[in-house]
Design a protein around this motif. Sequence first.
Motif, PDB file in Angstrom:
ATOM      1  N   ALA A 110       8.473   7.809   4.067  1.00 37.55           N
ATOM      2  CA  ALA A 110       9.839   7.330   4.262  1.00 37.55           C
ATOM      3  C   ALA A 110       9.895   6.246   5.338  1.00 37.55           C
ATOM      4  CB  ALA A 110      10.748   8.497   4.624  1.00 37.55           C
ATOM      5  N   LEU A 111       9.150   6.426   6.415  1.00 44.00           N
ATOM      6  CA  LEU A 111       9.162   5.434   7.493  1.00 44.00           C
ATOM      7  C   LEU A 111       8.485   4.133   7.059  1.00 44.00           C
ATOM      8  CD1 LEU A 111       8.442   7.701  10.580  1.00 44.00           C
ATOM      9  CD2 LEU A 111      10.616   6.619   9.944  1.00 44.00           C
ATOM     10  N   ARG A 112       7.446   4.236   6.237  1.00 43.02           N
ATOM     11  CA  ARG A 112       6.800   3.022   5.724  1.00 43.02           C
ATOM     12  C   ARG A 112       7.735   2.262   4.788  1.00 43.02           C
ATOM     13  NH1 ARG A 112       1.111   4.403   3.237  1.00 43.02           N
ATOM     14  NH2 ARG A 112       0.949   2.133   3.183  1.00 43.02           N
ATOM     15  N   VAL A 113       8.461   2.998   3.944  1.00 47.48           N
ATOM     16  CA  VAL A 113       9.446   2.357   3.068  1.00 47.48           C
ATOM     17  C   VAL A 113      10.521   1.681   3.912  1.00 47.48           C
ATOM     18  CG1 VAL A 113      11.230   2.747   1.316  1.00 47.48           C
ATOM     19  CG2 VAL A 113       9.033   3.937   1.141  1.00 47.48           C
ATOM     20  N   ASN A 114      10.966   2.365   4.969  1.00 49.17           N
ATOM     21  CA  ASN A 114      11.989   1.803   5.841  1.00 49.17           C
ATOM     22  C   ASN A 114      11.515   0.499   6.483  1.00 49.17           C
ATOM     23  OD1 ASN A 114      14.557   1.947   7.232  1.00 49.17           O
ATOM     24  ND2 ASN A 114      13.409   2.493   9.075  1.00 49.17           N
ATOM     25  N   ASP A 115      10.300   0.478   6.988  1.00 50.48           N
ATOM     26  CA  ASP A 115       9.763  -0.738   7.607  1.00 50.48           C
ATOM     27  C   ASP A 115       9.753  -1.891   6.614  1.00 50.48           C
ATOM     28  OD1 ASP A 115       9.366   0.529  10.022  1.00 50.48           O
ATOM     29  OD2 ASP A 115       7.227   0.864   9.725  1.00 50.48           O
ATOM     30  N   PHE A 116       9.312  -1.611   5.393  1.00 51.32           N
ATOM     31  CA  PHE A 116       9.234  -2.656   4.373  1.00 51.32           C
ATOM     32  C   PHE A 116      10.627  -3.159   3.991  1.00 51.32           C
ATOM     33  CE2 PHE A 116       9.579  -3.581  -0.203  1.00 51.32           C
ATOM     34  CZ  PHE A 116       8.819  -4.739  -0.258  1.00 51.32           C
ATOM     35  N   LEU A 117      11.519  -2.228   3.646  1.00 49.35           N
ATOM     36  CA  LEU A 117      12.851  -2.627   3.188  1.00 49.35           C
ATOM     37  C   LEU A 117      13.630  -3.345   4.283  1.00 49.35           C
ATOM     38  CD1 LEU A 117      14.126   0.465   1.137  1.00 49.35           C
ATOM     39  CD2 LEU A 117      13.236  -1.700   0.261  1.00 49.35           C
ATOM     40  N   ALA A 118      13.556  -2.817   5.513  1.00 50.50           N
ATOM     41  CA  ALA A 118      14.309  -3.427   6.610  1.00 50.50           C
ATOM     42  C   ALA A 118      13.854  -4.867   6.845  1.00 50.50           C
ATOM     43  CB  ALA A 118      14.149  -2.597   7.886  1.00 50.50           C
ATOM     44  N   GLY A 119      12.537  -5.096   6.766  1.00 51.02           N
ATOM     45  CA  GLY A 119      12.010  -6.438   6.969  1.00 51.02           C
ATOM     46  C   GLY A 119      12.415  -7.396   5.867  1.00 51.02           C
ATOM     47  N   ARG A 153      -1.233  14.118  -4.784  1.00 53.74           N
ATOM     48  CA  ARG A 153      -0.716  13.235  -3.750  1.00 53.74           C
ATOM     49  C   ARG A 153       0.768  12.992  -3.993  1.00 53.74           C
ATOM     50  NH1 ARG A 153      -1.439   7.342  -5.038  1.00 53.74           N
ATOM     51  NH2 ARG A 153      -1.970   7.206  -7.245  1.00 53.74           N
ATOM     52  N   LEU A 154       1.444  12.522  -2.967  1.00 46.67           N
ATOM     53  CA  LEU A 154       2.879  12.269  -3.025  1.00 46.67           C
ATOM     54  C   LEU A 154       3.135  10.772  -3.145  1.00 46.67           C
ATOM     55  CD1 LEU A 154       4.112  14.692  -0.214  1.00 46.67           C
ATOM     56  CD2 LEU A 154       3.958  15.121  -2.671  1.00 46.67           C
ATOM     57  N   ILE A 155       4.102  10.413  -4.006  1.00 42.72           N
ATOM     58  CA  ILE A 155       4.432   9.010  -4.195  1.00 42.72           C
ATOM     59  C   ILE A 155       5.955   8.852  -4.251  1.00 42.72           C
ATOM     60  CG2 ILE A 155       2.287   8.594  -5.455  1.00 42.72           C
ATOM     61  CD1 ILE A 155       3.899   8.418  -8.034  1.00 42.72           C
ATOM     62  N   GLY A 215       0.772  -1.235   0.000  1.00 45.36           N
ATOM     63  CA  GLY A 215       0.000   0.000   0.000  1.00 45.36           C
ATOM     64  C   GLY A 215       0.800   1.279   0.000  1.00 45.36           C
ATOM     65  N   VAL A 216       2.094   1.214  -0.376  1.00 50.42           N
ATOM     66  CA  VAL A 216       2.898   2.430  -0.458  1.00 50.42           C
ATOM     67  C   VAL A 216       2.923   2.889  -1.917  1.00 50.42           C
ATOM     68  CG1 VAL A 216       5.161   3.470  -0.095  1.00 50.42           C
ATOM     69  CG2 VAL A 216       4.321   1.728   1.501  1.00 50.42           C
ATOM     70  N   PRO A 217       2.332   4.050  -2.230  1.00 48.83           N
ATOM     71  CA  PRO A 217       2.226   4.484  -3.629  1.00 48.83           C
ATOM     72  C   PRO A 217       3.586   4.834  -4.211  1.00 48.83           C
ATOM     73  CG  PRO A 217       1.527   6.248  -2.166  1.00 48.83           C
ATOM     74  CD  PRO A 217       1.747   5.045  -1.298  1.00 48.83           C
ATOM     75  N   ASN A 218       3.810   4.457  -5.475  1.00 50.04           N
ATOM     76  CA  ASN A 218       5.068   4.769  -6.151  1.00 50.04           C
ATOM     77  C   ASN A 218       4.839   4.879  -7.653  1.00 50.04           C
ATOM     78  OD1 ASN A 218       5.891   1.965  -7.429  1.00 50.04           O
ATOM     79  ND2 ASN A 218       5.206   1.526  -5.335  1.00 50.04           N
TER      80      ASN A 218
END
Length: 253
Positions: free
Chosen positions: A155-164, A190-192, A65-68
């Motif tokens: 940025a924090l959501r991306v970090n959680d995903f990548l770190a995991g 919106r920001l992606i 669910g992280v838009p890109n």
Amino acid sequence: MARRNKIYEGKAKILYEGPEPGTYVQYFKDDATAFNAEKKATIEGKGVLNNRLSEFFMTGLTNVGVPNHFIKRLNMREQLIRQVEIIPLEVIVRNFAAGSMAKRLGMEEGTQLPRPIIEFSYKDDKLGDPLVPEEYIIAFGWATQQDMDDIVALALRVNDFLAGVMYGVGIKLVDFKIEIGRVWDNDYMRLIVADEISPDSCRLWDIETGQKLDKDVFRRDLGNLADAYTEVARRLGVLPTNVTHATKPTLIN
């Protein structure tokens, strides 16, 4: 795909006009640069690996669910992406002290930070991409306060995903940088997440040995960059498990 009009060429990628309005074709080059392009080389196969790895990470972000900006991979070196208005910032997320942060603060590289720390640098190679505080960003109109809140959350959501994901294959996510773009759906902005996510834009260390599996291999002359990137791709299942080096990578669709 027929070659289209070039929109922009950076150090590691080229953007071409896309087949539909609101799209670009992003081409990954084999060029490697460091220290604001003061150090340069061509690493055969690097662009192919980064194209596939960025596809892997962007697709994973979409799934959580992280838009890109990623739409689909077109071939070994190109992907179709959404056209965005890039905010002129590099968003840096740090989990461990390394690189310029360790040098600035006199910290030992690898020191775990008390929490993820987010920094911002102004995108300008001529100035050396200087770090800037949030006050500058808002005062100069690069982003609003609401934008900044949204950027930090992304940025924090991306970090959680990548770190995991990285932890699951025995890799420590030391830090990474992303870019954020604006898109409009009718009158709604919106920001992606945009640009790329690859070993070019992350610091990745083997959890057991501390071996570097990112562009620091090139920056610090620690070995073969293609070997390091190939190892990341192999662990993530992007390459067959029996591959140890891929000068011309054979990728799994």
